[in-house]
Write an enzyme that holds these catalytic residues in place. Structure first.
Site, PDB file in Angstrom:
ATOM      1  N   SER A   1      30.902 -32.856 169.454  1.00 31.71           N
ATOM      2  CA  SER A   1      30.170 -32.372 168.290  1.00 31.71           C
ATOM      3  C   SER A   1      29.633 -30.984 168.587  1.00 31.71           C
ATOM      4  O   SER A   1      29.172 -30.706 169.700  1.00 31.71           O
ATOM      5  CB  SER A   1      29.004 -33.318 167.953  1.00 31.71           C
ATOM      6  OG  SER A   1      28.112 -32.723 167.023  1.00 31.71           O
TER       7      SER A   1
ATOM      8  N   ARG B   1      62.380 -33.083 148.778  1.00 27.15           N
ATOM      9  CA  ARG B   1      62.262 -32.025 149.786  1.00 27.15           C
ATOM     10  C   ARG B   1      60.913 -32.117 150.518  1.00 27.15           C
ATOM     11  O   ARG B   1      60.776 -31.645 151.648  1.00 27.15           O
ATOM     12  CB  ARG B   1      62.381 -30.638 149.144  1.00 27.15           C
ATOM     13  CG  ARG B   1      63.764 -30.272 148.648  1.00 27.15           C
ATOM     14  CD  ARG B   1      63.692 -28.948 147.900  1.00 27.15           C
ATOM     15  NE  ARG B   1      64.935 -28.671 147.179  1.00 27.15           N
ATOM     16  CZ  ARG B   1      65.917 -27.896 147.615  1.00 27.15           C
ATOM     17  NH1 ARG B   1      65.807 -27.333 148.808  1.00 27.15           N
ATOM     18  NH2 ARG B   1      66.990 -27.682 146.889  1.00 27.15           N
TER      19      ARG B   1
ATOM     20  N   ASP C   1      71.550 -23.827 145.394  1.00 30.63           N
ATOM     21  CA  ASP C   1      71.496 -23.712 146.848  1.00 30.63           C
ATOM     22  C   ASP C   1      72.834 -24.011 147.518  1.00 30.63           C
ATOM     23  O   ASP C   1      73.233 -23.332 148.476  1.00 30.63           O
ATOM     24  CB  ASP C   1      70.381 -24.596 147.425  1.00 30.63           C
ATOM     25  CG  ASP C   1      70.522 -26.067 147.055  1.00 30.63           C
ATOM     26  OD1 ASP C   1      71.340 -26.403 146.180  1.00 30.63           O
ATOM     27  OD2 ASP C   1      69.771 -26.899 147.639  1.00 30.63           O
TER      28      ASP C   1
ATOM     29  N   HIS D   1      34.306 -60.708 159.850  1.00 29.01           N
ATOM     30  CA  HIS D   1      33.394 -59.998 158.949  1.00 29.01           C
ATOM     31  C   HIS D   1      32.591 -58.931 159.701  1.00 29.01           C
ATOM     32  O   HIS D   1      31.534 -58.511 159.243  1.00 29.01           O
ATOM     33  CB  HIS D   1      32.431 -60.961 158.237  1.00 29.01           C
ATOM     34  CG  HIS D   1      33.092 -62.198 157.727  1.00 29.01           C
ATOM     35  ND1 HIS D   1      33.709 -62.270 156.492  1.00 29.01           N
ATOM     36  CD2 HIS D   1      33.256 -63.417 158.296  1.00 29.01           C
ATOM     37  CE1 HIS D   1      34.211 -63.474 156.318  1.00 29.01           C
ATOM     38  NE2 HIS D   1      33.957 -64.191 157.407  1.00 29.01           N
TER      39      HIS D   1
ATOM     40  N   ARG E   1      42.127 -39.032 163.741  1.00 29.67           N
ATOM     41  CA  ARG E   1      43.297 -38.283 163.275  1.00 29.67           C
ATOM     42  C   ARG E   1      44.394 -39.239 162.830  1.00 29.67           C
ATOM     43  O   ARG E   1      45.027 -39.035 161.788  1.00 29.67           O
ATOM     44  CB  ARG E   1      43.819 -37.370 164.387  1.00 29.67           C
ATOM     45  CG  ARG E   1      45.057 -36.573 163.985  1.00 29.67           C
ATOM     46  CD  ARG E   1      45.634 -35.829 165.177  1.00 29.67           C
ATOM     47  NE  ARG E   1      44.682 -34.872 165.708  1.00 29.67           N
ATOM     48  CZ  ARG E   1      44.848 -34.214 166.845  1.00 29.67           C
ATOM     49  NH1 ARG E   1      45.938 -34.422 167.581  1.00 29.67           N
ATOM     50  NH2 ARG E   1      43.941 -33.354 167.269  1.00 29.67           N
TER      51      ARG E   1
ATOM     52  N   THR F   1      81.313 -32.357 145.408  1.00 31.93           N
ATOM     53  CA  THR F   1      80.172 -31.989 144.577  1.00 31.93           C
ATOM     54  C   THR F   1      79.005 -31.669 145.500  1.00 31.93           C
ATOM     55  O   THR F   1      79.060 -31.918 146.703  1.00 31.93           O
ATOM     56  CB  THR F   1      79.807 -33.131 143.609  1.00 31.93           C
ATOM     57  OG1 THR F   1      78.786 -32.690 142.702  1.00 31.93           O
ATOM     58  CG2 THR F   1      79.305 -34.349 144.360  1.00 31.93           C
ATOM     59  N   SER F   2      77.953 -31.094 144.935  1.00 32.93           N
ATOM     60  CA  SER F   2      76.808 -30.674 145.757  1.00 32.93           C
ATOM     61  C   SER F   2      76.251 -31.815 146.588  1.00 32.93           C
ATOM     62  O   SER F   2      75.822 -31.621 147.734  1.00 32.93           O
ATOM     63  CB  SER F   2      75.701 -30.095 144.868  1.00 32.93           C
ATOM     64  OG  SER F   2      76.146 -28.950 144.183  1.00 32.93           O
TER      65      SER F   2
ATOM     66  N   ARG G   1      50.735 -27.651 163.495  1.00 33.84           N
ATOM     67  CA  ARG G   1      49.626 -28.162 164.309  1.00 33.84           C
ATOM     68  C   ARG G   1      49.978 -29.417 165.101  1.00 33.84           C
ATOM     69  O   ARG G   1      49.480 -29.606 166.212  1.00 33.84           O
ATOM     70  CB  ARG G   1      48.439 -28.440 163.377  1.00 33.84           C
ATOM     71  CG  ARG G   1      47.124 -28.734 164.076  1.00 33.84           C
ATOM     72  CD  ARG G   1      45.990 -28.767 163.068  1.00 33.84           C
ATOM     73  NE  ARG G   1      44.745 -29.201 163.655  1.00 33.84           N
ATOM     74  CZ  ARG G   1      43.861 -28.407 164.264  1.00 33.84           C
ATOM     75  NH1 ARG G   1      44.124 -27.119 164.361  1.00 33.84           N
ATOM     76  NH2 ARG G   1      42.746 -28.890 164.768  1.00 33.84           N
TER      77      ARG G   1
ATOM     78  N   SER H   1      64.958 -33.918 143.210  1.00 32.52           N
ATOM     79  CA  SER H   1      65.236 -32.977 144.284  1.00 32.52           C
ATOM     80  C   SER H   1      63.983 -32.368 144.909  1.00 32.52           C
ATOM     81  O   SER H   1      63.756 -32.468 146.120  1.00 32.52           O
ATOM     82  CB  SER H   1      66.154 -31.865 143.774  1.00 32.52           C
ATOM     83  OG  SER H   1      66.408 -30.927 144.793  1.00 32.52           O
TER      84      SER H   1
ATOM     85  N   ARG I   1      72.444 -39.825 137.428  1.00 35.12           N
ATOM     86  CA  ARG I   1      71.560 -38.974 138.243  1.00 35.12           C
ATOM     87  C   ARG I   1      70.794 -37.999 137.359  1.00 35.12           C
ATOM     88  O   ARG I   1      71.288 -37.522 136.357  1.00 35.12           O
ATOM     89  CB  ARG I   1      72.397 -38.177 139.248  1.00 35.12           C
ATOM     90  CG  ARG I   1      71.622 -37.438 140.340  1.00 35.12           C
ATOM     91  CD  ARG I   1      71.248 -35.995 140.002  1.00 35.12           C
ATOM     92  NE  ARG I   1      70.357 -35.457 141.031  1.00 35.12           N
ATOM     93  CZ  ARG I   1      70.747 -34.703 142.031  1.00 35.12           C
ATOM     94  NH1 ARG I   1      72.014 -34.355 142.147  1.00 35.12           N
ATOM     95  NH2 ARG I   1      69.866 -34.260 142.920  1.00 35.12           N
TER      96      ARG I   1
END
Length: 481
Positions: A286, A335, A84, A156, A300, A108-109, A17, A331, A326
């Protein structure tokens, strides 16, 4: 899947959107996994240059298939392997049979995972900073245009001493400038995780290079440079410290607070009919009340800014629970929280730019509100003028007090206009200064140094910061919804 099938699945409105194409792409699967492949290529090139038995043909093969990602195969591999990174190693190896033995060599990953995240964070800041600069530029022009237009100040949310429309905009600008500096610092503080191995000790690479520490350090430097970073973190665990995520998202949350405050002010001023956000010719405010012009863009921004401010709790908690070198409970959270923070910041900046490009000011309404309150605010000036004309300060003060109370009763109890000035003009006591009343009630005599403050602030604080972004300031934003 068909369009009908897609309509049965939840899609995040941040992407479907609101968000820009460039920020959506920055956190896309295409960007993520093609970056993984680039990182494997950087690693292979550096390892080859430092003497490992890797051929030009293997590297050429990897480069030729870097963008040729079989996402269906990768998904199937991940279903089987529950991993993954290894799923994509296998998928890349499938289309690069010659290079297959050296893909991900020694890594390593987190070599691909964390380094890609850092690239996305850096690139995300590079998308946001010009957008923030454009908002600052639009508001600076607005502040300059209305630098000397008097308006009621509010403390105020009660009428207070006058300020100017431009000076109020400078209060918004001041916060945005702080955000600009914060985002620039967070972006420039980002380092590369680099080539560190499974627990950050670089043991696997030391073994590959047969104990040659210099080559391991050089490998780290070469890959860092190829990825476009000036330096890598000297120490890591398996991951780069999650405090980095906290730092990045804290700056975005702070930006969210700024935007929420600015847009809340605009909403309040819209209620007073002094300032309005842009309103399209065919826009409906409206479904029931056809006359309404609701500040939906500002609303918004406030709505999404709350989400942006809330997201910083995720990296704070993640950083606090990373055990020792770790744990993987970071993880799934990352994401969501990292992309959503940047996507949300992107949306509110684009929307705020659209608002600030079309803010509408109603000087006559502002003038009417000033006339309604100014007689009360001018009483001290009237007392001083009477004293200069030979009057007694205490006696004049009492006269003003009584007349002010009577005028206030008309306003509050009868719903009438403030008639204090008429009462003063009718009272013979004030005859010596009747000719001065117009001058004493000139709104421009009540705004102090506001116009001069605006001019100096824009010259000293705003313009120097915008110099770096000059080339991108002319881009305009058209909102689709």
């Amino acid at each position: 899947m068909s369009g009908a099938d897609e309509s049965m699945k939840y899609r995040s409105p941040l992407v479907s959107r609101y968000a820009s194409e460039e920020m959506s792409f920055n956190f896309s699967d295409r960007k993520k996994f093609s970056t993984w492949r680039k990182l494997w290529i950087y690693l292979a090139k550096a390892e080859k240059a430092l003497g490992l038995p890797i051929t030009d043909a293997q590297i050429a093969e990897m480069e030729s298939r870097a963008e040729d990602i079989d996402f269906a195969m990768a998904a199937e591999e991940e279903r089987k392997l529950r991993h993954d990174v290894m799923a994509h190693v296998h998928t890349f190896a499938h289309c690069c049979p010659t290079a297959a033995p050296i893909i991900h060599l020694g890594a390593t990953s987190c070599y691909v995972g964390d380094n890609t995240d850092l690239i996305m964070l850096r690139d995300g800041f590079d998308i946001l900073l010009p957008k923030l600069a454009r908002v600052i530029d639009r508001l600076a022009k607005f502040a300059e245009k209305y630098a000397d237009l008097p308006t009621l100040g509010f403390t105020h949310f009660q009428p207070a001493q006058l300020t100017t429309v431009g000076k109020r905009a400078c209060l918004w600008l001041q916060d945005l400038l702080m955000d600009m500096r914060n985002l620039q610092r967070a972006r420039n503080d980002l380092c590369f995780r680099g080539v560190k191995g499974t627990t950050g000790t670089q043991a696997s690479f030391l073994q590959l290079f047969q104990g040659d520490h210099d080559k391991v350090e050089k490998l780290d430097e070469m890959v860092t440079e190829m990825a476009g970073f000036k330096k890598a973190y000297l120490v890591t665990g398996q991951t780069y410290t999650r405090k980095v995520d906290t730092d990045c998202l804290s700056t975005l949350a702070s930006l969210g607070a700024t935007v929420h405050k600015i847009c809340t002010d605009i909403r309040l001023l819209a209620n007073l009919k002094e300032i309005e956000e842009p309103f399209e010719k065919e826009q409906i405010g409206s479904s029931a009340m056809a006359y309404k012009r609701n500040p939906m863009r500002a609303e918004r921004c406030c709505s999404l800014a709350r989400h942006l401010m809330a997201l910083v709790a995720d990296p704070l908690q993640t950083a606090s629970v990373q055990w020792l070198e770790r744990t993987l409970d970071d993880s799934a959270n990352r994401r969501i929280s990292l992309p959503e923070s940047f996507l949300t910041a992107d949306i509110i900046l684009s929307t705020l730019q659209n608002i600030t490009e079309g803010l509408v000011v109603y000087p006559k309404v502002i003038e009417r509100h000033i006339r309604h309150e100014l007689p009360f605010m001018a009483t001290e000036n009237i007392i001083m003028a009477m004293v200069k004309a030979g009057g007694n300060r205490q006696e004049c003060h009492e006269k003003i007090r009584v007349l002010s109370q009577e005028a206030a009763a008309v306003v509050k109890q009868e719903g009438g206009d403030n008639d204090l000035l008429t009462r003063i003009q009718r009272d013979p006591y004030f005859a010596p200064i009747l000719g001065q009343l117009d001058a004493l009630l000139d709104p421009k005599t009540f705004i102090g140094r506001a116009p001069q403050q605006v001019t100096k602030f824009l010259a000293v604080e705003v313009q120097p910061l915008l110099e770096h972004y000059k080339a991108s300031l002319d881009i305009k934003i058209e909102l689709e919804i």
